[in-house]
Design an enzyme around this catalytic site. Structure first.
Site, PDB file in Angstrom:
ATOM      1  N   ASP A   1     -11.948   7.169   3.686  1.00  0.00           N
ATOM      2  CA  ASP A   1     -10.981   6.670   4.913  1.00  0.00           C
ATOM      3  C   ASP A   1     -10.461   5.329   4.590  1.00  0.00           C
ATOM      4  OD1 ASP A   1      -8.656   7.550   6.167  1.00  0.00           O
ATOM      5  OD2 ASP A   1      -9.753   7.744   7.621  1.00  0.00           O
TER       6      ASP A   1
ATOM      7  N   ARG B   1      -7.594  -0.662   1.232  1.00  0.00           N
ATOM      8  CA  ARG B   1      -8.107  -2.048   0.401  1.00  0.00           C
ATOM      9  C   ARG B   1      -8.907  -2.160  -0.851  1.00  0.00           C
ATOM     10  NH1 ARG B   1     -12.771  -2.141   5.605  1.00  0.00           N
ATOM     11  NH2 ARG B   1     -10.892  -0.548   6.562  1.00  0.00           N
TER      12      ARG B   1
ATOM     13  N   ASP C   1       1.639   6.478   5.755  1.00  0.00           N
ATOM     14  CA  ASP C   1       0.305   5.751   5.371  1.00  0.00           C
ATOM     15  C   ASP C   1       1.001   4.623   3.674  1.00  0.00           C
ATOM     16  OD1 ASP C   1      -1.537   3.974   4.827  1.00  0.00           O
ATOM     17  OD2 ASP C   1      -2.987   5.888   4.499  1.00  0.00           O
TER      18      ASP C   1
ATOM     19  N   ASP D   1      -2.793  10.293   3.813  1.00  0.00           N
ATOM     20  CA  ASP D   1      -4.138   9.606   3.652  1.00  0.00           C
ATOM     21  C   ASP D   1      -4.739  10.391   4.551  1.00  0.00           C
ATOM     22  OD1 ASP D   1      -6.590   8.597   4.074  1.00  0.00           O
ATOM     23  OD2 ASP D   1      -5.872   7.365   5.888  1.00  0.00           O
TER      24      ASP D   1
ATOM     25  N   LYS E   1     -10.654  12.754   8.437  1.00  0.00           N
ATOM     26  CA  LYS E   1      -9.836  12.727   9.157  1.00  0.00           C
ATOM     27  C   LYS E   1      -9.279  13.070  10.391  1.00  0.00           C
ATOM     28  CE  LYS E   1      -6.524   8.921   7.956  1.00  0.00           C
ATOM     29  NZ  LYS E   1      -7.336   7.192   8.408  1.00  0.00           N
TER      30      LYS E   1
ATOM     31  N   LYS F   1       0.660  -1.077  -0.211  1.00  0.00           N
ATOM     32  CA  LYS F   1       0.007   0.337  -0.374  1.00  0.00           C
ATOM     33  C   LYS F   1       0.729   1.235   0.056  1.00  0.00           C
ATOM     34  CE  LYS F   1      -2.948   3.054   3.099  1.00  0.00           C
ATOM     35  NZ  LYS F   1      -3.773   2.950   4.388  1.00  0.00           N
TER      36      LYS F   1
ATOM     37  N   GLU G   1      -9.687   3.796   2.546  1.00  0.00           N
ATOM     38  CA  GLU G   1      -8.762   3.412   0.766  1.00  0.00           C
ATOM     39  C   GLU G   1      -8.248   2.995   0.851  1.00  0.00           C
ATOM     40  OE1 GLU G   1      -7.695   5.642   3.322  1.00  0.00           O
ATOM     41  OE2 GLU G   1      -5.631   4.660   2.871  1.00  0.00           O
TER      42      GLU G   1
HETATM   43  N1  BES Z   1      -4.230   3.962   6.732  1.00  0.00           N
HETATM   44  C1  BES Z   1      -5.546   4.332   7.783  1.00  0.00           C
HETATM   45  C2  BES Z   1      -5.764   2.996   8.839  1.00  0.00           C
HETATM   46  C3  BES Z   1      -4.367   3.600   9.679  1.00  0.00           C
HETATM   47  C4  BES Z   1      -4.787   4.335  10.834  1.00  0.00           C
HETATM   48  C5  BES Z   1      -3.387   3.609  10.262  1.00  0.00           C
HETATM   49  C6  BES Z   1      -4.381   5.699  11.968  1.00  0.00           C
HETATM   50  C7  BES Z   1      -2.673   4.144  11.552  1.00  0.00           C
HETATM   51  C8  BES Z   1      -3.480   5.014  12.061  1.00  0.00           C
HETATM   52  C9  BES Z   1      -6.958   3.905   6.997  1.00  0.00           C
HETATM   53  O1  BES Z   1      -6.442   4.171   5.429  1.00  0.00           O
HETATM   54  C10 BES Z   1      -7.844   4.349   7.735  1.00  0.00           C
HETATM   55  O2  BES Z   1      -8.475   5.678   7.253  1.00  0.00           O
HETATM   56  N2  BES Z   1      -8.339   2.643   8.067  1.00  0.00           N
HETATM   57  C11 BES Z   1      -9.772   3.372   8.734  1.00  0.00           C
HETATM   58  C12 BES Z   1     -10.750   2.103   7.786  1.00  0.00           C
HETATM   59  C13 BES Z   1     -11.958   3.016   8.942  1.00  0.00           C
HETATM   60  C14 BES Z   1     -12.528   4.041   8.014  1.00  0.00           C
HETATM   61  C15 BES Z   1     -13.011   1.288   8.285  1.00  0.00           C
HETATM   62  C16 BES Z   1      -9.902   3.026   9.986  1.00  0.00           C
HETATM   63  O3  BES Z   1      -8.618   1.881  10.384  1.00  0.00           O
HETATM   64  O4  BES Z   1      -9.762   4.176  11.286  1.00  0.00           O
HETATM   65 ZN    ZN Z   2      -4.746   4.469   4.645  1.00  0.00          ZN
HETATM   66 MN    MN Z   3      -8.016   6.196   4.836  1.00  0.00          MN
END
Ligand code: BES
Ligand code: ZN
Ligand code: MN
Length: 500
Positions: free
Chosen positions: A349, A353, A290, A272, A279, A267, A351
């Site tokens: 968010d 996956r 990210d 992000d 966020k 990834k 994104e």
């Molecule tokens: N890059 C983030 C995951 C992340 C969050 C990594 C905090 C490290 C610290 C990912 O793209 C994301 O935002 N995931 C969301 C998914 C949710 C919206 C289902 C998350 O984990 O909040």
């Molecule tokens: Zn992300």
């Molecule tokens: Mn995200």
């Protein structure tokens, strides 16, 4: 990275600026320490008796100008209880000693660390761990600071001392492995520590292309090529960004021609912001990390080239920013992926996956023997495992077993979460094939369920490195910032594979 050598020879005879001797609990010296004591009379016993030195793990005391020796100083470093000592303990001791000696102004030093007994570890294992500790522990990212610690660096060389000349050959092999894996790890750290305005998808593509080598072919697709190839899920996430995406393919041939490669998928979200499902502002700056999954993939290729790994590898990286431009994809959108599966976007968010769906589908199409993906995928994984282990989820039984063993061996650890069929229900969509969020429960698993739809029946392991890829406290072997998680783990896994 500073110079490291291996040698055999007595501590009292070394002409270095410093000799580092381990001290166990109960002020017990090891073999070289005892020989040193014999050569120098009562200095060491007196010192050990009079000063508050215990041998507790990672504590140290230094003596200067010991009569009967040629070195400026002797550092006694606490190794604690030898029965509890691990390879990672050696890594930490080497890193700590190197940093202390550097601050103290020592230039060339000798480490008598491999003579410590570590249960289940061979001499090459120990030499490799000590060298990794030095190279990883001295890493610094100071590119953007005018005053650089590196300019004040005193330490020039470390000699890792072993007991017998006969082992020099195997120790040198271990040193070469350590050099390759540390170079790969520090390269991944360098990429990930770059800010988002420098490390863009285009920059990642350039960095990948620069790895080109006799055995490594690199193809970097720009937006036009991505449109032509049909990586539509990646394009959807890219809509909100003014910067072009990149799709990067790396083909390393170190093994037999025609043998199916191991695919490494990363990834590469260079920033992000969450997209329209934005966020919160606090710590949003950390989302420059990210792209750590793609950095791990590139770090592994770098190490593979340097080690001349006898395996075939396929690397696939999908890279974009996730921003909120006026053309950004929106909650409610339905995206048709490269594979053809339709995705209902309920949260922009989630994104990672989405872009990985195209990278995994492309990788699976190439019929690799196994697929390993690396992604800072879910905040839920940070909550579940913190920074001590990457989440491991997948279908490849042997693959997962191998990764667990390599995780324990390298201390780049993984912990498995289940991929029970029932969890798949959480990503059912009412109007598309799947939706990109699965509700609050089991967030790391439902993200993996999503990925599982794109890997066909190829043995697959997903590594969620959200909690391990960077740290804001610093550890003995990694300063604050990117850690290079996944590189040591998978280089070790691939090296063992090459042996069978
Ligand atoms: N890059 C983030 C995951 C992340 C969050 C990594 C905090 C490290 C610290 C990912 O793209 C994301 O935002 N995931 C969301 C998914 C949710 C919206 C289902 C998350 O984990 O909040
Ligand atoms: Zn992300
Ligand atoms: Mn995200």
């Amino acid at each position: 990275m500073i110079k490291i050598d291996v040698k055999a020879g007595a501590a009292a005879k070394q002409r270095d600026d410093a000799v580092v001797l381990p001290l166990l609990d109960g002020r017990k010296l090891t073999e070289s320490g005892r020989a040193f004591q014999q050569a120098t009379g009562k200095v060491l016993p007196d010192f050990l008796r009079k000063f508050d030195i215990s041998g507790a793990f990672s504590t140290s005391r230094t003596l200067y100008h010991v009569e009967g020796t040629y070195t400026q100083r002797v550092m006694l470093i606490g190794a604690g209880d030898e029965r509890k000592l691990t390879l990672h303990g050696l890594r930490r001791l080497a890193a700590t000693a190197a940093r202390k000696l550097d601050k103290g102004g020592a230039r060339d030093v000798s480490f008598y660390l491999p003579e410590l007994n570590v249960r289940g570890a061979s001499l090459p294992d120990k030499v490799q761990a000590v060298a990794e500790g030095v190279w990883l522990g001295l890493y610094a990212f100071e590119k953007y600071q005018t005053e650089k610690e590196e300019n004040k660096r005193a330490l020039r060389s470390v000699t890792i001392m072993i007991s017998s000349r006969r082992d020099l050959g195997s120790a040198e092999g271990a040193l070469a492995n350590a050099r390759a894996v540390s170079t790969g790890t520090n390269f991944a750290r360098d990429l990930a520590n770059e800010p988002g305005n420098v490390c863009t998808p285009e920059f990642l593509g350039e960095q990948a292309a620069a790895l080109k080598h006799g055995k490594l072919k690199v193809t970097v697709m720009d937006k036009k090529a991505i449109e032509k190839a049909g990586f539509t899920a990646l394009l959807a996430v890219n809509q909100g960004s003014a910067k072009e995406p990149r799709f990067i393919v790396l083909e390393y041939q170190g093994g037999k021609k025609g043998t199916a490669p191991v695919a490494l998928v990363g990834k590469g979200l260079t920033f992000d912001a969450g997209g329209i499902s934005i966020k919160p502002a606090a710590q949003m700056d950390e989302m420059k990390f990210d792209m750590c999954g793609s950095a791990a993939v590139l770090g592994i290729f770098k190490a593979a080239i340097e080690m001349n790994l006898p395996v075939n590898l396929l690397g696939v990286i999908a890279s974009t920013e996730n921003l909120l431009g006026s053309a950004a994809y929106k909650p409610g959108d339905i995206v048709t992926s490269y594979k053809g599966l339709t995705i209902e976007v309920q949260n922009t968010d989630a994104e990672g996956r989405i872009i990985l769906s195209d990278a995994l589908a492309y990788a699976a199409e190439q019929k690799p023997a196994e697929i390993i993906d690396f992604a800072t995928l879910t905040g839920a994984c940070v909550i579940a495992l913190g920074s001590q282990a990457s989440g491991l989820i997948g279908t490849g039984k042997k693959l997962k077993k191998g990764l667990k063993e390599s995780g324990d061996h390298t201390h780049d650890r993984v912990w498995e979460l289940p991929l029970y069929e029932e969890y798949q229900d959480q990503i059912k969509s009412k109007i598309a094939d799947i939706r990109n969020i699965g509700g609050r429960e089991a967030g790391t698993i439902t993200a993996a369920c999503f990925l599982s739809r794109f890997v066909d029946d190829i043995p697959w392991a997903h590594l969620d490195i959200a909690g391990t890829a960077w740290n804001m406290k610093g550890t003995d072997i990694s300063p604050v910032g990117a850690t290079g998680a996944g590189v040591r783990l998978v280089v070790d896994y691939l090296s063992r594979k090459g042996k069978f």
